[in-house]
Write a protein that holds these residues in place. Structure first.
Motif, mmCIF file in Angstrom:
data_model
loop_
_atom_site.group_PDB
_atom_site.id
_atom_site.type_symbol
_atom_site.label_atom_id
_atom_site.label_comp_id
_atom_site.label_asym_id
_atom_site.label_seq_id
_atom_site.Cartn_x
_atom_site.Cartn_y
_atom_site.Cartn_z
ATOM 1 N N HIS A 29 42.908 47.121 45.016
ATOM 2 C CA HIS A 29 43.767 46.075 44.433
ATOM 3 C C HIS A 29 45.158 46.639 44.199
ATOM 4 O O HIS A 29 45.376 47.856 44.235
ATOM 5 N N GLN A 30 46.088 45.741 43.893
ATOM 6 C CA GLN A 30 47.452 46.126 43.536
ATOM 7 C C GLN A 30 47.619 46.189 42.019
ATOM 8 O O GLN A 30 48.737 46.208 41.521
ATOM 9 N N ALA A 31 46.511 46.197 41.305
ATOM 10 C CA ALA A 31 46.507 46.254 39.839
ATOM 11 C C ALA A 31 45.218 46.955 39.413
ATOM 12 O O ALA A 31 44.335 47.199 40.229
ATOM 13 N N GLU A 32 45.131 47.268 38.122
ATOM 14 C CA GLU A 32 43.945 47.964 37.617
ATOM 15 C C GLU A 32 42.685 47.129 37.845
ATOM 16 O O GLU A 32 42.654 45.925 37.604
ATOM 17 N N ILE A 33 41.635 47.797 38.317
ATOM 18 C CA ILE A 33 40.329 47.166 38.516
ATOM 19 C C ILE A 33 39.553 47.307 37.211
ATOM 20 O O ILE A 33 39.433 48.405 36.664
ATOM 21 N N LEU A 34 39.028 46.192 36.712
ATOM 22 C CA LEU A 34 38.325 46.204 35.435
ATOM 23 C C LEU A 34 36.813 46.152 35.571
ATOM 24 O O LEU A 34 36.095 46.463 34.627
ATOM 25 N N SER A 35 36.298 45.759 36.747
ATOM 26 C CA SER A 35 34.859 45.598 36.888
ATOM 27 C C SER A 35 34.447 45.685 38.353
ATOM 28 O O SER A 35 35.228 45.342 39.244
ATOM 29 N N GLN A 43 22.942 46.865 50.226
ATOM 30 C CA GLN A 43 23.324 48.128 49.574
ATOM 31 C C GLN A 43 24.738 48.583 49.925
ATOM 32 O O GLN A 43 25.276 49.482 49.276
ATOM 33 N N ASN A 44 25.353 47.989 50.930
ATOM 34 C CA ASN A 44 26.705 48.370 51.334
ATOM 35 C C ASN A 44 27.787 47.460 50.781
ATOM 36 O O ASN A 44 28.964 47.672 51.053
ATOM 37 N N LEU A 45 27.410 46.440 50.007
ATOM 38 C CA LEU A 45 28.375 45.457 49.538
ATOM 39 C C LEU A 45 28.620 45.576 48.041
ATOM 40 O O LEU A 45 27.680 45.602 47.251
ATOM 41 N N LEU A 46 29.911 45.644 47.675
ATOM 42 C CA LEU A 46 30.334 45.655 46.272
ATOM 43 C C LEU A 46 31.387 44.586 46.077
ATOM 44 O O LEU A 46 32.088 44.213 47.021
ATOM 45 N N VAL A 47 31.539 44.135 44.839
ATOM 46 C CA VAL A 47 32.637 43.243 44.476
ATOM 47 C C VAL A 47 33.439 43.920 43.374
ATOM 48 O O VAL A 47 32.883 44.620 42.527
ATOM 49 N N THR A 48 34.757 43.723 43.414
ATOM 50 C CA THR A 48 35.645 44.222 42.371
ATOM 51 C C THR A 48 36.409 43.050 41.775
ATOM 52 O O THR A 48 36.699 42.066 42.452
ATOM 53 N N GLY A 49 36.739 43.172 40.494
ATOM 54 C CA GLY A 49 37.576 42.193 39.803
ATOM 55 C C GLY A 49 38.681 42.945 39.096
ATOM 56 O O GLY A 49 38.457 44.014 38.535
ATOM 57 N N ALA A 50 39.914 42.377 39.115
ATOM 58 C CA ALA A 50 41.060 43.157 38.660
ATOM 59 C C ALA A 50 42.051 42.341 37.829
ATOM 60 O O ALA A 50 41.959 41.118 37.714
ATOM 61 N N VAL A 51 43.031 43.075 37.309
ATOM 62 C CA VAL A 51 44.109 42.493 36.529
ATOM 63 C C VAL A 51 44.949 41.535 37.382
ATOM 64 O O VAL A 51 45.584 40.623 36.865
ATOM 65 N N ASP A 52 44.921 41.695 38.705
ATOM 66 C CA ASP A 52 45.677 40.800 39.596
ATOM 67 C C ASP A 52 45.024 39.425 39.763
ATOM 68 O O ASP A 52 45.450 38.631 40.598
ATOM 69 N N CYS A 53 43.989 39.121 38.969
ATOM 70 C CA CYS A 53 43.300 37.824 38.918
ATOM 71 C C CYS A 53 42.385 37.568 40.110
ATOM 72 O O CYS A 53 41.868 36.465 40.265
ATOM 73 N N SER A 54 42.170 38.551 40.976
ATOM 74 C CA SER A 54 41.361 38.335 42.172
ATOM 75 C C SER A 54 40.051 39.094 42.116
ATOM 76 O O SER A 54 39.887 40.047 41.357
ATOM 77 N N LEU A 55 39.123 38.635 42.972
ATOM 78 C CA LEU A 55 37.869 39.340 43.237
ATOM 79 C C LEU A 55 37.876 39.671 44.715
ATOM 80 O O LEU A 55 38.307 38.858 45.537
ATOM 81 N N LYS A 56 37.402 40.875 45.047
ATOM 82 C CA LYS A 56 37.349 41.285 46.443
ATOM 83 C C LYS A 56 35.990 41.897 46.738
ATOM 84 O O LYS A 56 35.449 42.641 45.932
ATOM 85 N N THR A 74 43.364 32.730 36.406
ATOM 86 C CA THR A 74 44.805 32.766 36.112
ATOM 87 C C THR A 74 45.202 33.945 35.222
ATOM 88 O O THR A 74 46.390 34.140 34.974
ATOM 89 N N TYR A 75 44.213 34.693 34.757
ATOM 90 C CA TYR A 75 44.453 35.946 34.037
ATOM 91 C C TYR A 75 43.460 36.980 34.573
ATOM 92 O O TYR A 75 42.604 36.678 35.386
ATOM 93 N N ALA A 76 43.529 38.179 34.074
ATOM 94 C CA ALA A 76 42.711 39.289 34.551
ATOM 95 C C ALA A 76 41.220 38.945 34.592
ATOM 96 O O ALA A 76 40.697 38.292 33.683
ATOM 97 N N VAL A 77 40.564 39.407 35.651
ATOM 98 C CA VAL A 77 39.110 39.260 35.789
ATOM 99 C C VAL A 77 38.470 40.420 35.031
ATOM 100 O O VAL A 77 38.664 41.583 35.371
ATOM 101 N N ARG A 78 37.721 40.109 33.989
ATOM 102 C CA ARG A 78 37.173 41.141 33.102
ATOM 103 C C ARG A 78 35.809 41.657 33.543
ATOM 104 O O ARG A 78 35.476 42.813 33.350
#
Length: 155
Positions: A29-35, A43-56, A74-78
């Motif tokens: 991400h372009q911001a801190e990842i929170l989760s 087993q090869n798939l992960l999801v991340t959520g970040a301060v940039d409001c996105s999940l990847k 619209t705000y950070a993904v916790r």
């Protein structure tokens, strides 16, 4: 055994217990990842959520690009959690006071938005014993346990 860590520098790090000093570093991400969370079906798939409001979504076999991007908060993904009962479903909560249910396999991936808190939603989990049951908590000092309609498993 593989582990994931979020060092606070916008990266996701994947550690192999056999070589713990050499992690795979994903500039996620372009911001801190929170989760982050591992998919229960792949087993090869992960999801991340970040301060940039996105999940990847990240496939460890090809880390150059995310396999999915989810936008809507619209705000950070916790917190993010994959469903233990649906292979392509995940749930996220955000400081925008919402919980969102997603199916990353669909063209329109947002299935449902739950708005029942009056402060930042900061915690989330899915029951392993009751399919479709979610628990969340917020800074409004409440815990909610519910079954969103989008997670009801049809027979």
């Amino acid at each position: 055994v593989t582990h994931a860590s979020l060092p606070g520098d916008q990266t996701l790090r994947i550690w192999d217990a056999k070589a713990p000093r050499v992690p795979v570093v994903i500039p996620a991400h372009q911001a801190e990842i929170l989760s982050c969370d591992w998919c229960k079906y792949d087993q090869n798939l992960l999801v991340t959520g970040a301060v940039d409001c996105s999940l990847k979504g990240w496939d460890l076999r090809n880390i150059r690009q995310p396999v999915f991007n989810l936008f809507g908060h619209t705000y950070a993904v916790r917190r993010v959690k994959f469903s233990p009962f649906h292979a392509t479903v995940l749930v996220s909560c955000s400081y925008d006071f919402t919980v969102r249910i997603w199916d990353f396999s669909k063209v329109d991936p947002l299935l449902e938005t739950v708005e029942h808190h009056t402060e930042f939603t900061c915690g989330l989990d899915l029951s392993l014993h009751h399919p479709g049951q979610v628990a969340d908590c917020a800074w409004d000092e409440t815990v909610k346990i519910y079954s969103p309609s989008s997670l009801v498993i049809s027979a």
